[in-house]
Design a protein around this motif. Structure first.
Motif, PDB file in Angstrom:
ATOM      1  N   UNK A   1       0.823  -1.202   0.000  1.00 61.82           N
ATOM      2  CA  UNK A   1       0.000   0.000   0.000  1.00 61.82           C
ATOM      3  C   UNK A   1       0.865   1.263   0.000  1.00 61.82           C
ATOM      4  N   UNK A   2       1.974   1.209   0.720  1.00 58.92           N
ATOM      5  CA  UNK A   2       2.848   2.371   0.776  1.00 58.92           C
ATOM      6  C   UNK A   2       3.522   2.621  -0.569  1.00 58.92           C
TER       7      UNK A   2
ATOM      8  N   UNK B   1      -1.223   6.431  -3.855  1.00 54.39           N
ATOM      9  CA  UNK B   1      -1.321   7.633  -4.659  1.00 54.39           C
ATOM     10  C   UNK B   1      -0.174   8.586  -4.308  1.00 54.39           C
ATOM     11  N   UNK B   2       0.408   9.237  -5.298  1.00 57.01           N
ATOM     12  CA  UNK B   2       1.493  10.169  -4.988  1.00 57.01           C
ATOM     13  C   UNK B   2       0.980  11.354  -4.167  1.00 57.01           C
ATOM     14  N   UNK B   3       1.777  11.809  -3.238  1.00 59.72           N
ATOM     15  CA  UNK B   3       1.360  12.859  -2.323  1.00 59.72           C
ATOM     16  C   UNK B   3       1.669  14.258  -2.841  1.00 59.72           C
ATOM     17  N   UNK B   4       2.270  14.387  -4.006  1.00 59.85           N
ATOM     18  CA  UNK B   4       2.670  15.702  -4.500  1.00 59.85           C
ATOM     19  C   UNK B   4       1.597  16.359  -5.368  1.00 59.85           C
TER      20      UNK B   4
END
Length: 58
Positions: free
Chosen positions: A21-22, A26-29
């Motif tokens: 999952x990590x 989804x990308x955090x940017x």
């Protein structure tokens, strides 16, 4: 030993699911304000279509 193995299998499964999952998350940017601006433009376009379209069934 088999009792410990039954406890080890769910533990390993949880750890691997967390890693998956990590890494696959989804990308955090993402830019939040770009999304908000895009939503506002879409909402304005829908409002223009509602005012320009004739009423049906009335």
């Amino acid at each position: 030993m088999t009792a410990l193995m039954w406890l080890l299998i769910p533990l390993v499964t949880c750890v691997l699911a967390g890693i998956w999952a990590w890494c696959g998350g989804r990308p955090a940017d993402r830019d939040l304000w770009t999304d908000v601006d895009r939503y506002d433009r879409l909402r304005a376009a829908h409002a223009r279509m509602r005012t320009a379209a004739p009423e049906h069934g009335a």
